[in-house]
Design a protein around this motif. Structure first.
Motif, PDB file in Angstrom:
ATOM      1  N   LEU A  56       0.834  -1.198   0.000  1.00  0.00           N
ATOM      2  CA  LEU A  56       0.000   0.000   0.000  1.00  0.00           C
ATOM      3  C   LEU A  56       0.871   1.251   0.000  1.00  0.00           C
ATOM      4  O   LEU A  56       0.577   2.228  -0.700  1.00  0.00           O
ATOM      5  CB  LEU A  56      -0.942   0.009   1.201  1.00  0.00           C
ATOM      6  N   VAL A  57       1.941   1.235   0.788  1.00  0.00           N
ATOM      7  CA  VAL A  57       2.845   2.382   0.836  1.00  0.00           C
ATOM      8  C   VAL A  57       3.447   2.629  -0.541  1.00  0.00           C
ATOM      9  O   VAL A  57       3.499   3.760  -1.032  1.00  0.00           O
ATOM     10  CB  VAL A  57       3.947   2.159   1.889  1.00  0.00           C
ATOM     11  N   GLN A  58       3.882   1.563  -1.157  1.00  0.00           N
ATOM     12  CA  GLN A  58       4.458   1.691  -2.503  1.00  0.00           C
ATOM     13  C   GLN A  58       3.422   2.235  -3.483  1.00  0.00           C
ATOM     14  O   GLN A  58       3.732   3.065  -4.340  1.00  0.00           O
ATOM     15  CB  GLN A  58       4.982   0.331  -2.950  1.00  0.00           C
ATOM     16  N   ARG A  59       2.185   1.770  -3.355  1.00  0.00           N
ATOM     17  CA  ARG A  59       1.135   2.223  -4.268  1.00  0.00           C
ATOM     18  C   ARG A  59       0.800   3.691  -4.039  1.00  0.00           C
ATOM     19  O   ARG A  59       0.572   4.443  -4.995  1.00  0.00           O
ATOM     20  CB  ARG A  59      -0.116   1.362  -4.105  1.00  0.00           C
ATOM     21  N   VAL A  60       0.754   4.114  -2.778  1.00  0.00           N
ATOM     22  CA  VAL A  60       0.458   5.524  -2.483  1.00  0.00           C
ATOM     23  C   VAL A  60       1.544   6.429  -3.048  1.00  0.00           C
ATOM     24  O   VAL A  60       1.261   7.443  -3.702  1.00  0.00           O
ATOM     25  CB  VAL A  60       0.310   5.742  -0.961  1.00  0.00           C
ATOM     26  N   ILE A  61       2.796   6.070  -2.813  1.00  0.00           N
ATOM     27  CA  ILE A  61       3.907   6.899  -3.297  1.00  0.00           C
ATOM     28  C   ILE A  61       3.909   6.956  -4.821  1.00  0.00           C
ATOM     29  O   ILE A  61       4.049   8.028  -5.418  1.00  0.00           O
ATOM     30  CB  ILE A  61       5.240   6.369  -2.757  1.00  0.00           C
ATOM     31  N   ARG A  62       3.738   5.814  -5.452  1.00  0.00           N
ATOM     32  CA  ARG A  62       3.706   5.793  -6.915  1.00  0.00           C
ATOM     33  C   ARG A  62       2.505   6.576  -7.452  1.00  0.00           C
ATOM     34  O   ARG A  62       2.621   7.355  -8.409  1.00  0.00           O
ATOM     35  CB  ARG A  62       3.663   4.348  -7.406  1.00  0.00           C
ATOM     36  N   ASP A  98      -3.593   9.054  10.688  1.00  0.00           N
ATOM     37  CA  ASP A  98      -4.615   8.508   9.798  1.00  0.00           C
ATOM     38  C   ASP A  98      -4.414   7.001   9.724  1.00  0.00           C
ATOM     39  O   ASP A  98      -3.361   6.529   9.304  1.00  0.00           O
ATOM     40  CB  ASP A  98      -4.493   9.107   8.392  1.00  0.00           C
ATOM     41  N   SER A  99      -5.421   6.248  10.145  1.00  0.00           N
ATOM     42  CA  SER A  99      -5.345   4.794  10.079  1.00  0.00           C
ATOM     43  C   SER A  99      -5.654   4.330   8.661  1.00  0.00           C
ATOM     44  O   SER A  99      -6.720   4.623   8.119  1.00  0.00           O
ATOM     45  CB  SER A  99      -6.339   4.173  11.073  1.00  0.00           C
ATOM     46  N   LEU A 100      -4.727   3.597   8.056  1.00  0.00           N
ATOM     47  CA  LEU A 100      -4.879   3.167   6.668  1.00  0.00           C
ATOM     48  C   LEU A 100      -5.274   1.701   6.538  1.00  0.00           C
ATOM     49  O   LEU A 100      -6.175   1.357   5.791  1.00  0.00           O
ATOM     50  CB  LEU A 100      -3.577   3.409   5.895  1.00  0.00           C
ATOM     51  N   GLN A 101      -4.581   0.823   7.249  1.00  0.00           N
ATOM     52  CA  GLN A 101      -4.819  -0.614   7.130  1.00  0.00           C
ATOM     53  C   GLN A 101      -4.506  -1.292   8.458  1.00  0.00           C
ATOM     54  O   GLN A 101      -3.837  -0.731   9.327  1.00  0.00           O
ATOM     55  CB  GLN A 101      -3.919  -1.226   6.047  1.00  0.00           C
ATOM     56  N   GLU A 102      -4.995  -2.513   8.586  1.00  0.00           N
ATOM     57  CA  GLU A 102      -4.612  -3.367   9.709  1.00  0.00           C
ATOM     58  C   GLU A 102      -4.220  -4.716   9.124  1.00  0.00           C
ATOM     59  O   GLU A 102      -4.894  -5.237   8.232  1.00  0.00           O
ATOM     60  CB  GLU A 102      -5.762  -3.519  10.700  1.00  0.00           C
ATOM     61  N   VAL A 135      -5.117  12.868   1.470  1.00  0.00           N
ATOM     62  CA  VAL A 135      -6.354  12.491   0.776  1.00  0.00           C
ATOM     63  C   VAL A 135      -6.107  11.285  -0.128  1.00  0.00           C
ATOM     64  O   VAL A 135      -6.876  10.325  -0.132  1.00  0.00           O
ATOM     65  CB  VAL A 135      -6.898  13.688  -0.037  1.00  0.00           C
ATOM     66  N   LEU A 136      -5.015  11.332  -0.899  1.00  0.00           N
ATOM     67  CA  LEU A 136      -4.726  10.228  -1.814  1.00  0.00           C
ATOM     68  C   LEU A 136      -4.424   8.946  -1.041  1.00  0.00           C
ATOM     69  O   LEU A 136      -4.859   7.856  -1.437  1.00  0.00           O
ATOM     70  CB  LEU A 136      -3.549  10.597  -2.716  1.00  0.00           C
ATOM     71  N   ALA A 137      -3.682   9.064   0.072  1.00  0.00           N
ATOM     72  CA  ALA A 137      -3.347   7.873   0.858  1.00  0.00           C
ATOM     73  C   ALA A 137      -4.602   7.209   1.411  1.00  0.00           C
ATOM     74  O   ALA A 137      -4.756   5.981   1.340  1.00  0.00           O
ATOM     75  CB  ALA A 137      -2.400   8.256   2.003  1.00  0.00           C
ATOM     76  N   LYS A 138      -5.526   8.005   1.940  1.00  0.00           N
ATOM     77  CA  LYS A 138      -6.749   7.431   2.506  1.00  0.00           C
ATOM     78  C   LYS A 138      -7.647   6.856   1.421  1.00  0.00           C
ATOM     79  O   LYS A 138      -8.257   5.792   1.613  1.00  0.00           O
ATOM     80  CB  LYS A 138      -7.478   8.500   3.332  1.00  0.00           C
ATOM     81  N   ARG A 139      -7.721   7.545   0.287  1.00  0.00           N
ATOM     82  CA  ARG A 139      -8.538   7.037  -0.818  1.00  0.00           C
ATOM     83  C   ARG A 139      -7.955   5.721  -1.356  1.00  0.00           C
ATOM     84  O   ARG A 139      -8.700   4.771  -1.641  1.00  0.00           O
ATOM     85  CB  ARG A 139      -8.608   8.075  -1.924  1.00  0.00           C
ATOM     86  N   THR A 140      -6.647   5.651  -1.475  1.00  0.00           N
ATOM     87  CA  THR A 140      -6.006   4.430  -1.959  1.00  0.00           C
ATOM     88  C   THR A 140      -6.201   3.293  -0.968  1.00  0.00           C
ATOM     89  O   THR A 140      -6.454   2.145  -1.357  1.00  0.00           O
ATOM     90  CB  THR A 140      -4.502   4.670  -2.192  1.00  0.00           C
ATOM     91  N   ALA A 141      -6.099   3.597   0.319  1.00  0.00           N
ATOM     92  CA  ALA A 141      -6.269   2.572   1.347  1.00  0.00           C
ATOM     93  C   ALA A 141      -7.690   2.009   1.332  1.00  0.00           C
ATOM     94  O   ALA A 141      -7.895   0.808   1.550  1.00  0.00           O
ATOM     95  CB  ALA A 141      -5.944   3.151   2.726  1.00  0.00           C
ATOM     96  N   ASN A 142      -8.673   2.866   1.067  1.00  0.00           N
ATOM     97  CA  ASN A 142     -10.070   2.408   1.069  1.00  0.00           C
ATOM     98  C   ASN A 142     -10.341   1.382  -0.025  1.00  0.00           C
ATOM     99  O   ASN A 142     -11.228   0.525   0.126  1.00  0.00           O
ATOM    100  CB  ASN A 142     -11.011   3.605   0.892  1.00  0.00           C
ATOM    101  N   SER A 143      -9.605   1.463  -1.128  1.00  0.00           N
ATOM    102  CA  SER A 143      -9.839   0.541  -2.242  1.00  0.00           C
ATOM    103  C   SER A 143      -8.782  -0.559  -2.329  1.00  0.00           C
ATOM    104  O   SER A 143      -8.815  -1.387  -3.233  1.00  0.00           O
ATOM    105  CB  SER A 143      -9.863   1.316  -3.565  1.00  0.00           C
TER     106      SER A 143
END
Length: 312
Positions: free
Chosen positions: A106-112, A160-164, A296-304
C-alpha cells in the motif's frame, strides 16, 4: 504601469488599429486611446505612429512589444505556479517510513500514485525508526510518515489509520513447526512458539520497536513471555537470522513478499492473533496543500486497497 495596460498595448500593437483593439478587449475606443497615451507618458517614449487607417509601431514600440509579451508570459507563469501550489499540485514533500511500512505494498502504491498524480511535486524519502520519525515530524524535517504502530507520544501529530494487517510466524525451513499440519491446516497457535528463541526488529543498541512491544504483549496474552535472543535493525536482517536458524520471528504478513530462502511463513490462529496497523502520521495543523493532497490520496487508496498475500 498596470498589467491591464500591458494587455491594452499588446492588443493595439497586434491589431494595428485602436477601434479593432477596443472591440477585441471589450471596451470603448476613447478609454483605450487614453490608456495608450498614458503608457507613452509614463515611459516617455512614443510607441505608435498614428496613420490614416490605424497605427504602426515605432522602433521603440517594437522592442517594447517583445518585452511586454515576455513580461506577461512571466506573470502568467507566476500566477499559474501560485495556483498550482495553492492546490497542492506543485511544491515539495518529504515522506518518512519505517522499514516495515516500506515493505507494505500500500505504501508503494500511495507513493507511486502520488508521483503520477502530481508530477510537479518534488518528493524526498527517509527511512527511520518510529520515534525518530515522530521527532522529525515535530521538527519540520519531514512532512508525513508511514508507521506500523501508534506513537508513544502523539502530541502535535495527526494519525490517519490506513490498514490493519495480521502478524505471521517466520520459521527456519527445517524447523519442526515449519511443516506441521493440523487437520490439513498449517496455521499455528501462538503458544506453540512458547519455547522458541525470538528474533525481533529494533534498534541496533538492542531496543525493540513499538511493534516489537506489541508482539511481546501478544505473546504474554497467549500465556508466555517470549525469550528474545536477537534484535535486528532491519526486517531483512531479521529474516536472515531466522533463515540461519538463530530463532523464529513474528512479522507482518507483507514481509513474506521478500521470499527469503530458508524461511517458512505460517499463519497464526486462535484468539491471541496479533494485528499491526499501518498509519500515516503528519503534523497537526499543517497548512501545506501538498500534505493535504498526500493524505487524501493515501486514505482514498487505502479504502480501495486489498492485499493479496498468501500465507500457508
Amino acid at each position: 504601469m498596470e498589467i491591464r495596460q500591458l494587455r491594452y498595448f499588446i492588443a493595439v500593437a497586434e491589431e494595428r488599429h485602436i477601434t479593432r483593439a477596443a472591440e477585441r478587449l471589450g471596451m470603448q475606443q476613447p478609454p483605450l486611446s487614453r490608456q495608450i497615451k498614458a503608457i507613452e507618458r509614463e515611459i516617455n517614449v512614443q510607441l505608435f505612429q498614428r496613420k490614416a487607417r490605424g497605427v504602426e509601431l515605432t522602433a521603440a514600440g517594437r522592442v517594447f512589444l517583445d518585452d511586454a509579451r515576455a513580461m506577461l508570459l512571466d506573470l502568467e507563469h507566476a500566477f499559474d505556479t501560485a495556483r498550482r501550489t495553492a492546490r497542492g499540485e506543485q511544491g515539495r514533500i518529504s515522506v518518512g517510513y519505517t522499514t516495515g511500512a516500506g515493505l507494505h505494498p500500500l505504501v508503494q502504491r500511495v507513493i507511486r500514485g502520488f508521483r503520477d498524480a502530481f508530477p510537479q511535486v518534488s518528493m524526498a524519502l527517509a527511512e527511520d525508526f518510529p520515534y525518530d520519525l515522530s521527532e522529525r515530524l515535530r521538527n519540520d524535517q519531514i512532512d508525513v510518515a508511514f508507521i506500523r504502530t501508534a506513537l508513544a507520544n502523539p502530541d502535535g501529530i495527526v494519525i490517519d489509520s490506513l490498514q490493519e494487517e495480521a502478524v505471521v510466524a517466520a520459521l527456519p525451513s527445517g524447523h519442526a513447526l515449519a511443516g506441521r499440519k493440523t487437520g490439513g491446516d498449517t496455521a499455528l497457535p501462538l503458544k506453540a512458539l512458547a519455547g522458541e528463541t525470538f528474533v525481533l526488529y529494533g534498534r541496533p543498541q538492542g531496543t525493540v520497536t513499538l511493534q516489537g512491544n506489541a508482539i511481546m504483549t501478544g505473546c504474554e496474552a497467549a500465556g508466555f513471555s517470549p525469550r528474545v535472543g536477537y534484535i535486528a535493525p532491519h526486517h531483512l536482517s531479521t529474516l536472515n537470522l531466522v533463515a540461519a536458524g538463530f530463532g523464529v520471528s513474528l512479522v507482518s504478513a507483507c514481509v513474506q513478499r521478500m521470499n527469503i530462502e530458508g524461511v517458512v511463513f505460517r499463519r497464526l490462529k486462535g484468539a491471541a492473533q496479533i494485528k499491526v496497523p499501518l498509519n500515516l502520521a503528519s503534523r497537526h495543523g499543517d497548512a501545506s496543500a501538498v500534505v493535504r493532497q498526500f493524505r487524501v490520496l493515501a486514505k482514498r487508496t487505502a479504502n480501495s486497497f486489498r492485499m493479496d498475500v498468501k500465507v500457508e
